[in-house]
Design a protein around this motif. Structure first.
Motif, mmCIF file in Angstrom:
data_model
loop_
_atom_site.group_PDB
_atom_site.id
_atom_site.type_symbol
_atom_site.label_atom_id
_atom_site.label_comp_id
_atom_site.label_asym_id
_atom_site.label_seq_id
_atom_site.Cartn_x
_atom_site.Cartn_y
_atom_site.Cartn_z
ATOM 1 N N HIS A 78 -0.842 -18.167 8.103
ATOM 2 C CA HIS A 78 -1.422 -17.986 6.771
ATOM 3 C C HIS A 78 -0.981 -16.644 6.200
ATOM 4 O O HIS A 78 -0.865 -15.660 6.922
ATOM 5 C CB HIS A 78 -2.948 -17.980 6.849
ATOM 6 N N LYS A 79 -0.767 -16.631 4.908
ATOM 7 C CA LYS A 79 -0.531 -15.373 4.218
ATOM 8 C C LYS A 79 -1.839 -14.594 4.289
ATOM 9 O O LYS A 79 -2.908 -15.127 4.018
ATOM 10 C CB LYS A 79 -0.188 -15.686 2.758
ATOM 11 N N GLY A 80 -1.775 -13.367 4.686
ATOM 12 C CA GLY A 80 -3.003 -12.593 4.821
ATOM 13 C C GLY A 80 -3.363 -11.838 3.557
ATOM 14 O O GLY A 80 -2.688 -11.946 2.533
ATOM 15 N N GLN A 81 -4.431 -11.078 3.661
ATOM 16 C CA GLN A 81 -4.837 -10.140 2.594
ATOM 17 C C GLN A 81 -4.848 -8.774 3.279
ATOM 18 O O GLN A 81 -5.665 -8.535 4.174
ATOM 19 C CB GLN A 81 -6.229 -10.533 2.096
ATOM 20 N N TRP A 126 -9.748 -5.342 9.481
ATOM 21 C CA TRP A 126 -9.098 -6.096 8.396
ATOM 22 C C TRP A 126 -8.831 -5.176 7.201
ATOM 23 O O TRP A 126 -7.734 -5.156 6.627
ATOM 24 C CB TRP A 126 -9.999 -7.271 8.016
ATOM 25 N N TYR A 127 -9.805 -4.359 6.842
ATOM 26 C CA TYR A 127 -9.656 -3.487 5.676
ATOM 27 C C TYR A 127 -8.597 -2.387 5.889
ATOM 28 O O TYR A 127 -8.153 -1.787 4.923
ATOM 29 C CB TYR A 127 -10.995 -2.824 5.326
ATOM 30 N N LEU A 134 -4.994 -11.194 12.139
ATOM 31 C CA LEU A 134 -4.823 -12.491 11.460
ATOM 32 C C LEU A 134 -5.148 -12.366 9.971
ATOM 33 O O LEU A 134 -4.412 -12.877 9.123
ATOM 34 C CB LEU A 134 -5.772 -13.534 12.053
ATOM 35 N N ALA A 135 -6.259 -11.694 9.683
ATOM 36 C CA ALA A 135 -6.708 -11.603 8.289
ATOM 37 C C ALA A 135 -5.771 -10.736 7.462
ATOM 38 O O ALA A 135 -5.568 -10.975 6.274
ATOM 39 C CB ALA A 135 -8.138 -11.057 8.233
#
Lengths: 638, 638
Positions: free
Chosen positions: B189-192, B491-492, B530-531
């Protein structure tokens, strides 16, 4: 009891672990507008603050209590008799139901008449089943839309407020520091609620309006009058569900009843019985009759057993009889996978893990075998008619939920979600209470899309999600991979989180796993309440942190979600009772403690004339004197 | 070994559990541009897909490996000798260091000369300490800014890529389905990524540029040549740290060495030795000499012991000698609480839990006693001079981090963060590598503010956070309350997550707690990768999910973070070996399995001419034939 031991109904006993009192806890009942509205809460008492820290009284904390009569020392518990039917009177008063002469379900009657089952059949039910009178609708949504506030609605309003005003009042009355205690212990961060509409105080009228517009449900079948009303909706406390149930390979009736009492003890708000093994009907009867919380099932599981596991032989008639059988036992919500449409099925062909929902795969198999839409879909309005005659709520199942990170948010999943939105409209047309099930396996950055689309397609019908798991790589720890996703989606607006245990993907959970799953999900749900800014959510955090800071060890344990584990962990290094009043812990030892320094800091701040510091002046003055006495040492001997 | 047993250096042995091979795993080394750049990885082999599912080969997966020589069956392990000095040659080649005749630190020399310590002193160090030549700067940042790509930089570049190209190549070579296997198993998946800048492939030049601009660090002291280079930065894989260390109340040298080997076995990227009890110097020597990962410390802890716990008696001279003592032992990063300024201290007076950082409270105490800024702040440039002479990295400590939800993101915490940003500028002026420590206890909705402010004030210097814990109410489960916050802040953009164990707030972690903390944080870090859409992060999830779908049980266990636990959970209900090739599991039993249905779905999809379904045509054809043969039954006997 071992899974292989024979279960004998007349010898069945409650799990002793489920009826032990929790430390320093007392069951209280808050009375509503009539004496039979008695809402249970757990009151946790606290020690006074040690003199060196200020010496103030710490009033008891009230916490949500799902454990039913089991933790009430005044209740007589005999699982062969079941729990008292606390809602019976309310149901009867409405005058819109009738007592049936016998079970309506053919299968139910067969089971009841089979002498081979006598030995394990629940012996304590002396009521006949109840159903809406012809043409009547007995759902809480129906009453709500007619403007009626039921006792159930008043009950949940009281329950959701957690006696907060009483706690604040008690704080105010602790003495001259009262107002300042309120300010300290009642303070809470402003949350981010993503458009939820949570009032400061939950009123019965607010409950009614939320149920009326479909934004919340109160799952309580008229044939489960033993259940204590609770509410599921994004403007209420985030709830959790615990799955239990045996499979063809193991577990007995006794073990499942024990798992139910164990789940509710630790905070399961509802329990789903997902049994697929032997004696599903009888197992469920035992569970429902003894359950203080709503019970959910996936009726297609039992229907499949009736056709010996051959999905293609399932028929509407068999399924219909199963729904009625379970509705008359008192199941409070049904997972129905009516959104698995023919056109979505081929979309799963390119998935990494295909269809992982058991119900979804049963229906997919049926659709493939018959090349037509499932009877769940074509008979959806017939199902609504059954639901409203007993007040069973829909949990619209996500049969195409992703079973791996790879499959997250794909067209099959999101297509089905749209259909669930359409089915919600139909259910609401019949005033049938409805929640929507959600994934599954979803990486963190794709979780919010699930919530946003669910809110959009399902018009704020409550979302009920399994996790989601945020990675696939930690079998054995999926309570945690999913607890992360659960906390996040709860924050975004999910109303109920279906727990995942450490055994997920590996085996059936035992009692330890059930507890681990429950506590993980309780903390995730609470983290979500905090982040949403749910009024009063921070009270328990504040109280526990104050206890921690003041070295009130027992209070720290008891205010937590699992006092037993906290105490046993502490005692591994400092087992003596004296250590529980010690002003240090095993992390730093007695010679230096960072917590203690803050007292010096407060002293310094006061000297500098920091205004807010006055809030704690009593404590500081005491400390200042003591600090000088003890010769500026960091550690005072106990 | 019991904490009360006497530790005898000459009898010290490696923990046998740390040198056991992991199932189906093999240590491989990927060679760089010179033969002594040999980057370790763990290769996990997989079984072929069962014939009924397609029968294809599944090439091995490569995973990041922190365990050092312990899991290499060709390595000779003797903890009394320590690990080989793999970086020795690289350090010498640069010609900017000199070997010292003796330890520089007075305290270090005293300890070395004390015969009472002979019995427990590490016996295997025959090297003299090394230091930068006068005027030289030996930090990786200094080399990077001069445009030099060091062997360390090349090493971490290879390490970060995880042999991904080789894996994809192996997939391509599996046969006629090769390209389709690449498409399936390599898809992500394309992450953010919130503004991170992660390239598809990590090159040595990219590593250099990231280190040069301060966005990443490679912590490796020239006196810890045993360590395998690793990198901490938001454009690299998210790392985790494990805290170990004894206190005055328990644990021995042997236990701490065991915790270190145990931590690295399960994936600890760095280890902090937070010992505060006896023999800190000697304990640390044993840990460093045997550690394949960077070691961090909080030098003020040891300095405090030197003044018998009296914070106000601390001096710059004592602290300076401690820094040099530890730098010459090989500590790779120092937590320095130089941001605890006088003006912030009164701001903590109104907190619920005051100052909970041990280092922060020591410095606050000192500041209060002396009514002036701490020597950490006033001597910050002197500290930089020491750091660059050994290449010790700063971990700028958050001495004012919140210890409760109540105290999250308050003015004391955020004020200190701004100061840490100013100190970062000073450290960077000296080319000293720097990371920034973060909270603490923070509700979910306030986590991102921490990351955003850190990026702003500290100009993308790597963030290194403890959790954060997202609620205070679950003592005994704080690995989970904090794992939630850790995954989110990872993630951030947080570069390294400091683990929290189940014993947090209650006691010192034992080996089991260490493992539970490590695995929780590994899965949180991976969920963050992943995120973020970190290239290739999903490969392991995809492989594990494929194994799960195909009922390759052993592969499912072995591809996970904890094969031992996954297998033991599975075996609780289905212990026989035959069950591990069974095409069902204990959740549903042998009579119905949702996973199996997907094969029927794929068949159906193919009939409908779904294009993408062709991707799996080989598997489907096989299955279609078999499906007809087996009479459309859902379950095939094994």
């Amino acid at each position: 009891m071992n899974a292989n031991d024979k279960f004998i109904a007349t010898a069945a006993q409650v799990d002793e672990a489920a009826v032990q009192p929790l430390p320093n806890s007392r069951k209280i009942y808050v009375e509503g507008s009539r004496p039979d509205i008695r809402v249970p809460m757990r009151e946790i008492s606290q020690a006074d603050t040690p003199t060196g820290f200020g010496g103030e009284k710490n009033p008891p904390i009230y916490v949500y209590d799902c454990s039913g009569p089991y933790t009430d020392p005044n209740a007589k518990i005999d699982i062969r008799s079941g729990l008292p039917a606390l809602r019976q009177q309310w149901i009867e008063e409405r005058g819109d139901t009738e007592v049936l002469p016998d079970l309506t379900s053919e299968y139910g009657r067969q089971r009841a008449a089979d002498p081979a089952l006598d030995e394990l059949r629940f012996p304590g039910l002396h009521r006949k089943p109840r159903r809406a009178k012809a043409g009547a609708n007995v759902s809480q949504m129906h009453y709500a839309r007619k403007g009626i506030i039921t006792p159930e609605m008043e009950y949940v309003a009281i329950r959701e407020n957690l006696n907060r005003q009483q706690y604040l009042e008690n704080l105010r009355n602790t003495g001259p520091m009262g107002e300042k205690m309120v300010k300290l212990l009642g303070r809470q961060h402003k949350g981010q609620d993503f458009g939820a509409a949570i009032p400061q105080e939950i009123t019965p009228e607010f409950v009614r309006s939320e149920v009326a517009r479909g934004r919340a449900i109160i799952p309580n079948n008229i044939n489960h009058p033993e259940s204590e009303p609770m509410i599921i909706g994004r403007n209420f406390l985030v709830k959790i569900n615990a799955n239990i149930g045996n499979s063809a390979l193991g577990s007995s009736i006794s073990e499942e009843v024990d798992k139910m009492t164990w789940s509710t003890r630790w905070g399961g708000d509802t329990v789903m019985d997902l049994s697929t093994g032997k004696n599903i009907h009888e197992t469920r009867e035992w569970i429902i009759r003894n359950s203080p919380v709503p019970i959910g099932t996936v009726p297609i599981y039992q229907a499949l057993e009736k056709v010996n596991g051959k999905a293609e032989e399932l028929t509407w008639e068999i399924f219909r009889d199963t729904l009625i059988e379970q509705a008359e036992q008192g199941v409070d919500y049904f997972t129905i996978h009516a959104g698995v449409l023919l056109r979505y099925i081929p979309m799963t062909a390119n998935r990494m893990t295909g269809i992982v929902s058991r119900g979804g795969s049963i229906m997919a198999k049926w659709c493939l075998a018959h090349h037509k839409e499932s009877f769940l879909y074509t008979h959806f309005e017939d199902i609504c008619e059954i639901m409203k005659a007993y007040d069973v709520a829909f949990s619209l199942g996500d049969g195409l939920r992703p079973g791996s990170i790879y499959d997250a948010n794909d067209e099959a999943q999101l297509g089905e979600l749209e259909t669930l939105g359409e089915l919600t409209d139909i259910a609401w047309k019949h005033d049938v209470q409805t929640i929507i099930e959600g994934p599954g396996h979803v990486p963190m950055h794709m979780i919010k899309e699930n919530m946003d689309l669910q809110l959009k397609h399902c018009k704020e019908a409550p979302f009920y999600t399994l996790g989601p798991l945020t990675t696939d790589i930690a079998p054995g720890y999926d309570h945690i991979t999913s607890g992360i996703g659960a906390a996040m989606i709860g924050w975004y607006g999910t109303a109920m989180l279906c727990y995942v245990t450490p055994k997920e993907h590996l085996g059936l959970p035992d009692k330890n796993d059930v507890k681990e799953g429950i506590i993980t999900y309780k903390l995730a749900a609470h983290a979500a309440d905090l982040a949403k800014g749910h009024p009063g959510a921070q009270i328990r955090d504040n109280a526990l942190s104050k206890a921690r800071y003041e070295f009130r060890w027992d209070d720290q344990f008891n205010l937590g979600l699992d006092p037993d584990k906290a105490k046993s962990f502490h005692d591994e290094t400092l087992p003596k009772e004296s250590a529980k009043v010690a002003h240090f812990c095993s992390m730093c030892g007695p010679h230096f403690c960072s917590m203690k320094i803050t007292q010096d800091v407060r002293d310094f701040a006061a000297q500098q004339g920091i205004g807010e510091a006055e809030a704690l002046e009593k404590g500081m003055e005491t400390k200042a004197v003591e600090f000088v006495k003890s010769g500026a040492e960091l550690y005072r001997k106990v």
